[in-house]
Design an enzyme around this catalytic site. Structure first.
Site, PDB file in Angstrom:
ATOM      1  N   SER A   1      51.696  36.481  31.197  1.00  0.00           N
ATOM      2  CA  SER A   1      51.377  35.406  31.770  1.00  0.00           C
ATOM      3  C   SER A   1      53.040  34.325  32.642  1.00  0.00           C
ATOM      4  CB  SER A   1      50.043  33.916  31.527  1.00  0.00           C
ATOM      5  OG  SER A   1      49.832  34.396  30.414  1.00  0.00           O
TER       6      SER A   1
ATOM      7  N   MET B   1      42.530  39.856  27.046  1.00  0.00           N
ATOM      8  CA  MET B   1      43.121  40.871  28.312  1.00  0.00           C
ATOM      9  C   MET B   1      42.708  41.807  28.365  1.00  0.00           C
ATOM     10  SD  MET B   1      43.432  38.120  30.681  1.00  0.00           S
ATOM     11  CE  MET B   1      44.059  38.468  31.853  1.00  0.00           C
TER      12      MET B   1
ATOM     13  N   ASN C   1      50.812  30.350  39.135  1.00  0.00           N
ATOM     14  CA  ASN C   1      50.456  29.500  37.993  1.00  0.00           C
ATOM     15  C   ASN C   1      52.064  28.831  38.378  1.00  0.00           C
ATOM     16  OD1 ASN C   1      48.618  30.351  36.932  1.00  0.00           O
ATOM     17  ND2 ASN C   1      49.493  31.627  35.086  1.00  0.00           N
TER      18      ASN C   1
ATOM     19  N   GLU D   1      49.360  39.691  40.206  1.00  0.00           N
ATOM     20  CA  GLU D   1      50.870  39.628  40.626  1.00  0.00           C
ATOM     21  C   GLU D   1      50.675  41.023  40.188  1.00  0.00           C
ATOM     22  OE1 GLU D   1      51.161  35.037  41.369  1.00  0.00           O
ATOM     23  OE2 GLU D   1      51.275  35.953  38.975  1.00  0.00           O
TER      24      GLU D   1
ATOM     25  N   HIS E   1      50.414  40.867  35.968  1.00  0.00           N
ATOM     26  CA  HIS E   1      49.393  40.374  35.896  1.00  0.00           C
ATOM     27  C   HIS E   1      48.189  39.912  35.878  1.00  0.00           C
ATOM     28  CE1 HIS E   1      49.737  35.171  35.685  1.00  0.00           C
ATOM     29  NE2 HIS E   1      48.810  36.221  34.259  1.00  0.00           N
TER      30      HIS E   1
ATOM     31  N   VAL F   1      49.484  41.890  24.943  1.00  0.00           N
ATOM     32  CA  VAL F   1      49.609  41.431  23.216  1.00  0.00           C
ATOM     33  C   VAL F   1      49.770  39.680  23.013  1.00  0.00           C
ATOM     34  CG1 VAL F   1      50.596  43.512  21.885  1.00  0.00           C
ATOM     35  CG2 VAL F   1      52.369  42.365  22.685  1.00  0.00           C
ATOM     36  N   VAL F   2      50.300  39.724  22.009  1.00  0.00           N
ATOM     37  CA  VAL F   2      50.559  38.063  22.071  1.00  0.00           C
ATOM     38  C   VAL F   2      51.256  37.866  22.514  1.00  0.00           C
ATOM     39  CG1 VAL F   2      49.259  37.382  19.747  1.00  0.00           C
ATOM     40  CG2 VAL F   2      50.888  38.293  19.582  1.00  0.00           C
ATOM     41  N   GLU F   3      51.254  36.194  23.360  1.00  0.00           N
ATOM     42  CA  GLU F   3      52.698  35.862  24.606  1.00  0.00           C
ATOM     43  C   GLU F   3      53.501  35.198  23.369  1.00  0.00           C
ATOM     44  OE1 GLU F   3      52.101  36.191  27.503  1.00  0.00           O
ATOM     45  OE2 GLU F   3      53.084  34.307  28.496  1.00  0.00           O
TER      46      GLU F   3
ATOM     47  N   ASP G   1      45.678  48.251  18.784  1.00  0.00           N
ATOM     48  CA  ASP G   1      45.893  46.566  18.104  1.00  0.00           C
ATOM     49  C   ASP G   1      46.255  46.718  16.939  1.00  0.00           C
ATOM     50  OD1 ASP G   1      44.894  43.754  17.685  1.00  0.00           O
ATOM     51  OD2 ASP G   1      44.461  43.780  19.515  1.00  0.00           O
TER      52      ASP G   1
HETATM   53  N1  LIG Z   1      43.668  34.282  28.114  1.00  0.00           N
HETATM   54  C1  LIG Z   1      44.510  34.459  29.790  1.00  0.00           C
HETATM   55  O1  LIG Z   1      43.247  34.009  30.289  1.00  0.00           O
HETATM   56  C2  LIG Z   1      45.788  34.844  29.785  1.00  0.00           C
HETATM   57  C3  LIG Z   1      45.105  35.714  30.877  1.00  0.00           C
HETATM   58  C4  LIG Z   1      46.608  36.322  31.925  1.00  0.00           C
HETATM   59  C5  LIG Z   1      47.889  37.295  31.254  1.00  0.00           C
HETATM   60  N2  LIG Z   1      46.901  37.239  29.044  1.00  0.00           N
HETATM   61  C6  LIG Z   1      48.281  37.344  28.375  1.00  0.00           C
HETATM   62  O2  LIG Z   1      47.517  38.425  28.154  1.00  0.00           O
HETATM   63  C7  LIG Z   1      48.410  38.919  26.906  1.00  0.00           C
HETATM   64  C8  LIG Z   1      46.871  38.730  26.047  1.00  0.00           C
HETATM   65  O3  LIG Z   1      46.029  37.503  25.690  1.00  0.00           O
HETATM   66  P1  LIG Z   1      45.120  37.376  25.196  1.00  0.00           P
HETATM   67  O4  LIG Z   1      44.647  36.371  26.115  1.00  0.00           O
HETATM   68  O5  LIG Z   1      44.367  38.523  25.565  1.00  0.00           O
HETATM   69  O6  LIG Z   1      45.399  37.071  23.772  1.00  0.00           O
HETATM   70  P2  LIG Z   1      44.769  37.312  22.252  1.00  0.00           P
HETATM   71  O7  LIG Z   1      45.201  36.789  21.760  1.00  0.00           O
HETATM   72  O8  LIG Z   1      43.377  37.376  22.518  1.00  0.00           O
HETATM   73  O9  LIG Z   1      44.980  39.064  22.084  1.00  0.00           O
HETATM   74  C9  LIG Z   1      45.926  39.832  22.312  1.00  0.00           C
HETATM   75  C10 LIG Z   1      45.962  41.076  20.920  1.00  0.00           C
HETATM   76  O10 LIG Z   1      46.847  41.301  20.309  1.00  0.00           O
HETATM   77  C11 LIG Z   1      47.132  42.002  19.029  1.00  0.00           C
HETATM   78  N3  LIG Z   1      48.078  42.435  19.022  1.00  0.00           N
HETATM   79  C12 LIG Z   1      49.197  41.249  18.090  1.00  0.00           C
HETATM   80  N4  LIG Z   1      50.483  42.538  18.602  1.00  0.00           N
HETATM   81  C13 LIG Z   1      49.878  42.769  18.314  1.00  0.00           C
HETATM   82  C14 LIG Z   1      51.167  44.813  18.600  1.00  0.00           C
HETATM   83  N5  LIG Z   1      52.266  44.791  17.433  1.00  0.00           N
HETATM   84  N6  LIG Z   1      50.378  45.536  18.871  1.00  0.00           N
HETATM   85  C15 LIG Z   1      49.205  45.668  19.137  1.00  0.00           C
HETATM   86  N7  LIG Z   1      48.478  44.793  19.132  1.00  0.00           N
HETATM   87  C16 LIG Z   1      48.581  43.455  19.017  1.00  0.00           C
HETATM   88  C17 LIG Z   1      46.008  41.273  18.699  1.00  0.00           C
HETATM   89  O11 LIG Z   1      45.718  41.508  17.345  1.00  0.00           O
HETATM   90  C18 LIG Z   1      45.333  40.403  19.570  1.00  0.00           C
HETATM   91  O12 LIG Z   1      44.397  41.020  19.264  1.00  0.00           O
HETATM   92  C19 LIG Z   1      49.497  37.645  26.805  1.00  0.00           C
HETATM   93  O13 LIG Z   1      50.572  38.240  26.990  1.00  0.00           O
HETATM   94  C20 LIG Z   1      48.926  36.516  27.346  1.00  0.00           C
HETATM   95  O14 LIG Z   1      49.935  36.024  28.070  1.00  0.00           O
HETATM   96  C21 LIG Z   1      46.829  35.440  28.961  1.00  0.00           C
END
Ligand SMILES: NC(=O)c1ccc[n+]([C@@H]2O[C@H](COP(=O)([O-])OP(=O)(O)OC[C@H]3O[C@@H](n4cnc5c(N)ncnc54)[C@H](O)[C@@H]3O)[C@@H](O)[C@H]2O)c1
Length: 734
Positions: free
Chosen positions: A455, A350, A526, A488, A476, A426-428, A369
């Site tokens: 999300s 994302m 969602n 959103e 979002h 970042v991670v969820e 990152d």
């Molecule tokens: N994938 C989807 O379909 C989707 C859709 C909407 C929202 N989201 C939300 O977006 C966010 C990211 O999801 P994603 O799918 O891109 O995950 P992802 O795992 O692809 O990416 C997360 C990134 O965050 C990095 N990270 C972790 N801790 C960190 C920190 N302290 N500082 C900087 N970077 C850090 C990780 O190294 C990783 O590269 C989540 O909150 C998720 O719920 C995801």
């Protein structure tokens, strides 16, 4: 009340009594070069209301009698707008009984424009759509500026009608049948460069010298033969002669082109949208005949479209999108803050997508990152999207390099203090997001905004330990970021109105349609999708084949079926989302262990090449029968449940959840909810959205359907109190 004829005469009379709109100004120079400026006073855009069209009619009549004019240039004084098209409000109130002059007058006016005894040149520096494009199609020369605001085309089919002011007839005559159909049937609009390539304009000229160049061209062409009616059978002459094959395809073999176009339309629309087929029919009936036959065919074929539910629903969607353009996302006069730079935390799927989009819209973006790999991935993902454009010649290599230079990244917060908005992706995990927010607060000024792309996690909880929770908000995006049109904007319990307004505006600047929603599990989209996806899993477990379930919902009009969608979202992500929703509403959204079981075995969906379906690269190769054995059920074939019952099982709970969301004040109105469902999930636009669909079914029928399902399958189907109340009072959502 009189009959419809009398009413339309009354309306006509009323319009006649209106003062002229003063939309046009004519200036004639000594050598006979005239400039006609379109500039409706008090309006932001030039558009054709009936009074404006009547004024143009009179003007064109007068022009045809003047012998001091040798050439005419048409320009607009509205910044970024040439002519936006017909007044859509008039179209919205049109019905089968509407005065035929609504179509015949513009056809007549544009034909007279085409027949003026001197050459005419359009200097297009902005949007030139629908009726605007039909105007310039009736002129001899079309020059477009190189401004990004230039958009030329006939998007009528997107509003459920067809161009019937001469456009369906003139466009294919100008650009050739295959290109013309391609543009018309998909309602495509082109920038100057693409319009030039299509043969729709004669040249693309730097905006500051457009008018001068138009004058130069007009002077060069003074006294030369007209082109507006010089084509075969009348209508515009093509810029270049058709090549041999083109000649055949547009002549004796035109049936091949029409047949192929019909196939494409049916594939794209599954026959759900009548307008493109009617447009195709209109072109076919007029093709190869005198131009007047084309105009008559336009009128004949548009008539059955006017006032249909599809037209009303598509127009409704158009109006809702127009509303968003004017809104700030919050009540009252709140000014969004200016944004110049953007920070992105987390460069994963994302974060990388968000950074690409922001840079695409011209914002310098700083990413952070923990690891080099996602950062490199972020650059690569952005480059891939842009290189695709370079390949299609929609972007030059220099532009590509410029966009890439807007992206930068690292492992620390350097550069983040300059970003007025940081988008966190970042991670969820709540603890990680809270820690990241704390770190960020330590390096940015008090005015900076923290927008989380979470999300599922409540914004209020993310902001819980923040020094300034009023500047924490949800933004979002949906996956894939560059394709999904919805954002959103989630207001936490402490989010300041100007923070919401700033993110709302930023989403628009990033080309998205924002909808403001309240902070609650699953937010809006969602949460409504939850019961739909969960029920799809249950009907699968009951012995319905996955591909048959998907087909049933695609036949309803969904862009992808629910099982395919689970694979696209990721079975692990869907499971996690299901857990969040289930914790909040255990009775309506009971947890189903089946998904978790599949995810635990490493079957995560498209991203791992294996979910319910199997994948090779980007391609889905077919259903994976081993899913059934993994779930401990025999492999089914086809549907055990009827398609109608499947629709009821999957869609009525969505309607029910929509009612709960409205009752909880998650979103401001049914109209906004529909907008979010169309743009966030692809809920079929021709149905007008989820609540519009419920209105079509009848709320009483929705309630009785849910009550029946509750008796058969349990309390998850119990109708929402709001629905019961509405059914009793005979109310509808819209
Ligand atoms: N994938 C989807 O379909 C989707 C859709 C909407 C929202 N989201 C939300 O977006 C966010 C990211 O999801 P994603 O799918 O891109 O995950 P992802 O795992 O692809 O990416 C997360 C990134 O965050 C990095 N990270 C972790 N801790 C960190 C920190 N302290 N500082 C900087 N970077 C850090 C990780 O190294 C990783 O590269 C989540 O909150 C998720 O719920 C995801």
């Amino acid at each position: 009340m009189g009959n419809s004829m009398e009413i339309s005469q009354e309306i006509d009379l009323a319009i006649d009594l209106l003062a002229p709109t003063g939309s046009f100004k004519l200036e004639v120079e000594k050598d006979g070069l005239a400039t006609l400026t379109f500039d409706t006073p008090g309006e932001k855009v030039n558009k054709y209301s009936t009074p404006v069209m009547k004024e143009l009619e009179k003007l064109v009549d007068d022009l045809s009698k003047r012998n001091d004019i040798k050439a005419l240039i048409l320009v607009s004084k509205k910044p970024g707008i040439f002519i936006a098209g017909a007044d859509v409000n008039e179209l919205a109130s049109a019905s089968k009984d509407t005065d035929p002059e609504f179509l015949l007058r513009p056809q007549r006016v544009f034909t007279r424009l085409a027949n003026l005894p001197f050459i005419t040149v359009a200097a297009i520096d902005g949007a030139c759509l629908g009726g605007g494009c039909e105007t310039v199609l009736a002129m001899d020369y079309r020059l477009a500026s190189d401004s990004k605001k230039v958009q030329i085309g006939l998007p009528e089919v997107k509003l459920g009608i067809l161009p019937a002011w001469g456009g369906s007839t003139r466009l294919p005559r100008l650009v050739g049948l295959p290109t013309g159909l391609d543009l018309l049937l998909a309602g495509k609009v082109l920038d100057g460069k693409r319009a030039l390539k299509a043969g729709l304009v004669d040249a693309v000229i730097p905006a500051p010298i457009l008018y001068d160049q138009a004058k130069k061209l007009a002077r060069e062409k003074l006294g030369t033969p007209k082109r507006a009616n010089a084509g075969k059978g009348g209508g515009p002459a093509r810029f270049r002669k058709a090549r041999l094959v083109e000649g055949l395809l547009e002549g004796p073999l035109s049936f091949v082109v029409f047949g192929k176009a019909k196939k494409t339309v049916l594939k794209e629309t599954k026959g759900r949208y009548p307008a493109p087929l009617a447009c195709l029919q209109a072109v076919k009936e007029g093709w190869g005949k005198p131009i007047e036959s084309g105009f008559a065919a336009e009128v004949r074929n548009v008539a059955p479209l006017v006032g249909t539910p599809e037209m009303k629903n598509l127009l409704g969607l158009f109006f809702r999108m127009e509303d968003v353009k004017k809104e700030t996302g919050v009540p009252g006069h709140v000014k969004p803050r200016e944004i110049h730079r953007i920070g992105v935390l987390g460069a994963g799927v994302m974060g990388g997508g968000i950074a690409q989009l922001a840079a695409d819209k011209g914002f310098p973006v700083r990413m952070k990152d923990l690891k080099a790999e996602p950062l490199a991935g972020g650059y690569a993902a952005a480059a891939k999207i842009w290189l695709e454009k370079v390949k299609k010649r929609r972007m030059t290599k220099a532009e590509f390099a410029g966009k890439m230079s807007l992206l930068s990244g690292g492992f620390d917060y350097s550069g983040f203090s300059f970003a007025e908005v940081t988008i966190e992706a970042v991670v969820e995990k709540l603890a990680v997001k809270q820690a990241v927010l704390k770190e960020w607060e330590g390096v940015v000024p008090a005015s900076a905004i923290f927008a989380s792309n979470t999300s599922t996690l409540p914004i209020g909880e993310i902001a819980a330990g923040a020094a300034h929770p009023e500047r924490v908000v949800g933004m979002h995006f949906f996956n894939p970021v560059h394709k999904m049109p919805l954002v959103e904007v989630i207001t936490g319990p402490h989010t300041a109105p100007d923070v919401t307004a700033t993110i709302f505006e930023l989403a628009k600047k990033m080309g998205k349609t924002p909808v403001v929603v309240k902070d609650a599990p699953g937010f809006l989209v969602n949460r409504i999708l939850g019961p739909y996806l969960a029920e799809a899993g249950r009907v699968l477990a009951e012995g319905n084949a996955m591909e048959a379930i998907d087909k049933a919902l695609r036949d309803f009009g969904m862009p992808v079926g629910p099982i395919e969608l689970l694979d696209d979202v990721g079975i692990d992500v869907a499971t996690k989302g299901g857990e969040t929703l289930s914790a909040a509403w255990p009775e309506r959204m009971p947890l189903d262990a089946a998904f978790a079981k599949l995810a635990a075995s490493g079957r995560l969906g498209r991203k791992t090449g294996k979910g319910f379906y199997l994948y090779q690269g980007d391609k889905r190769t077919g259903p994976d029968a081993s899913v059934y054995s993994e779930l401990g059920i025999p492999a089914p074939s086809g549907l055990k449940t009827s398609a109608a019952e499947l629709e009821a099982r999957l869609l009525l709970p969505m309607v029910n959840e929509a009612a709960f969301c409205l009752a909880d004040g998650i979103v401001a109105s049914a109209a906004k909810l529909d907008l979010a469902m169309i743009f966030g999930t692809g809920f079929p636009p021709f149905r007008g959205g989820l609540t519009a669909y419920a209105d079509t079914l009848g709320i009483a029928n929705v309630v009785s359907g849910l009550t029946r399902l509750e008796a058969q399958h349990g309390p998850r189907f119990r109708p929402a109190p709001l629905l019961v109340e509405m059914a009793n009072a005979g109310k509808t959502f819209n």
